[in-house]
Design a protein around this motif. Structure first.
Motif, mmCIF file in Angstrom:
data_model
loop_
_atom_site.group_PDB
_atom_site.id
_atom_site.type_symbol
_atom_site.label_atom_id
_atom_site.label_comp_id
_atom_site.label_asym_id
_atom_site.label_seq_id
_atom_site.Cartn_x
_atom_site.Cartn_y
_atom_site.Cartn_z
ATOM 1 N N VAL A 27 0.861 -1.171 0.000
ATOM 2 C CA VAL A 27 0.000 0.000 0.000
ATOM 3 C C VAL A 27 0.902 1.226 0.000
ATOM 4 O O VAL A 27 1.814 1.332 0.822
ATOM 5 C CB VAL A 27 -0.948 0.012 1.223
ATOM 6 C CG1 VAL A 27 -1.724 1.320 1.283
ATOM 7 C CG2 VAL A 27 -1.913 -1.164 1.157
ATOM 8 N N PHE A 28 0.696 2.116 -0.966
ATOM 9 C CA PHE A 28 1.445 3.367 -1.076
ATOM 10 C C PHE A 28 0.538 4.506 -0.619
ATOM 11 O O PHE A 28 -0.650 4.527 -0.948
ATOM 12 C CB PHE A 28 1.867 3.641 -2.518
ATOM 13 C CG PHE A 28 2.972 2.774 -3.060
ATOM 14 C CD1 PHE A 28 3.320 1.559 -2.498
ATOM 15 C CD2 PHE A 28 3.667 3.183 -4.184
ATOM 16 C CE1 PHE A 28 4.329 0.777 -3.022
ATOM 17 C CE2 PHE A 28 4.686 2.415 -4.715
ATOM 18 C CZ PHE A 28 5.015 1.203 -4.146
ATOM 19 N N ASP A 29 1.098 5.455 0.098
ATOM 20 C CA ASP A 29 0.379 6.640 0.558
ATOM 21 C C ASP A 29 1.113 7.855 -0.005
ATOM 22 O O ASP A 29 2.088 8.324 0.572
ATOM 23 C CB ASP A 29 0.348 6.666 2.086
ATOM 24 C CG ASP A 29 -0.528 7.769 2.645
ATOM 25 O OD1 ASP A 29 -1.148 8.513 1.859
ATOM 26 O OD2 ASP A 29 -0.582 7.890 3.883
ATOM 27 N N ALA A 30 0.661 8.355 -1.164
ATOM 28 C CA ALA A 30 1.361 9.414 -1.897
ATOM 29 C C ALA A 30 0.728 10.776 -1.656
ATOM 30 O O ALA A 30 -0.490 10.890 -1.525
ATOM 31 C CB ALA A 30 1.349 9.103 -3.394
ATOM 32 N N VAL B 102 6.461 9.165 -11.229
ATOM 33 C CA VAL B 102 6.147 8.676 -9.887
ATOM 34 C C VAL B 102 4.634 8.686 -9.677
ATOM 35 O O VAL B 102 3.894 9.326 -10.425
ATOM 36 C CB VAL B 102 6.862 9.524 -8.805
ATOM 37 C CG1 VAL B 102 8.367 9.451 -8.982
ATOM 38 C CG2 VAL B 102 6.381 10.972 -8.828
ATOM 39 N N LEU B 103 4.187 7.993 -8.664
ATOM 40 C CA LEU B 103 2.767 7.937 -8.339
ATOM 41 C C LEU B 103 2.269 9.346 -8.037
ATOM 42 O O LEU B 103 2.802 10.029 -7.166
ATOM 43 C CB LEU B 103 2.552 7.010 -7.142
ATOM 44 C CG LEU B 103 1.124 6.738 -6.733
ATOM 45 C CD1 LEU B 103 0.298 6.185 -7.893
ATOM 46 C CD2 LEU B 103 1.109 5.775 -5.566
ATOM 47 N N PRO C 293 -7.495 11.063 -0.481
ATOM 48 C CA PRO C 293 -6.247 10.454 -0.050
ATOM 49 C C PRO C 293 -5.511 9.836 -1.236
ATOM 50 O O PRO C 293 -6.131 9.419 -2.212
ATOM 51 C CB PRO C 293 -6.702 9.369 0.921
ATOM 52 C CG PRO C 293 -8.053 8.965 0.408
ATOM 53 C CD PRO C 293 -8.654 10.219 -0.170
ATOM 54 N N GLY C 294 -4.216 9.770 -1.145
ATOM 55 C CA GLY C 294 -3.393 9.187 -2.204
ATOM 56 C C GLY C 294 -3.034 7.745 -1.910
ATOM 57 O O GLY C 294 -1.879 7.347 -2.059
ATOM 58 N N LEU C 295 -4.017 6.962 -1.490
ATOM 59 C CA LEU C 295 -3.778 5.559 -1.134
ATOM 60 C C LEU C 295 -3.971 4.650 -2.345
ATOM 61 O O LEU C 295 -5.000 4.734 -3.034
ATOM 62 C CB LEU C 295 -4.724 5.115 -0.024
ATOM 63 C CG LEU C 295 -4.473 5.710 1.350
ATOM 64 C CD1 LEU C 295 -5.591 5.324 2.306
ATOM 65 C CD2 LEU C 295 -3.123 5.262 1.880
#
Length: 162
Positions: free
Chosen positions: A58-61, A127-128, A134-136
């Motif tokens: 899981v990425f949080d950007a 990049v993401l 949210p950037g999830l």
């Protein structure tokens, strides 16, 4: 090389040279779960190489906005990478063709809510870049030995506009 890049809508046809669009578009391939669920089947060409396996992270950007300055792209020589948003917000997908080992002129796509992407192995990409919080994202990519990341910084940044 630099300049302005205008965003375009993310479609399967336009994105095909770089990867797959993951979405529940059109009629489902199968109806399952006693008729209560439509399955849109096998939407991405996942590739984890001979020594890799699939991993889910899981990425949080941090959200970004247009206009956007593009100065860095990366690629993964040993496997594909899928980005699946965990919210119904759009995000920016930047890709570039390979031109003798370096990225060519980038293209910028804006997803519609509910779309994800799978980037093919060795595809140059930004990049993401979520466009709202949210950037999830759930990210499905290669887990395994070796350096599966190559970065390229543009000497003069590109400007991405809507």
């Amino acid at each position: 090389m630099s300049g302005e890049i205008r965003t375009e809508p993310l479609t399967r046809e336009a994105f095909a040279p770089f990867g797959d669009v993951i979405e529940a578009a059109g009629a489902p391939d199968k109806i399952i779960n006693a008729g209560l669920c439509g399955r849109h089947h096998d939407l991405a060409r996942l590739d984890f190489g001979d020594e890799g396996r699939a991993g889910i992270s899981v990425f949080d950007a941090e959200p970004r906005a247009l206009p956007y300055t593009l100065d860095l792209v990366e690629r993964h020589p040993d496997g594909s990478q899928a980005f699946l948003p965990l919210s119904l917000a759009s995000f920016l997908v930047i890709v570039a063709p390979d031109e003798n080992g370096v990225p060519g002129r980038p293209r910028a796509f804006v997803t519609t809510p509910g779309q994800g992407v799978n980037l093919l192995r060795n595809t140059w990409h930004g990049v993401l870049t979520p466009l709202a919080a949210p950037g999830l994202f759930a990210v499905v990519d290669r887990i395994g030995p070796g350096a599966n990341l190559e970065e390229h910084r543009f000497s003069v940044p590109w400007h991405v506009t809507g």
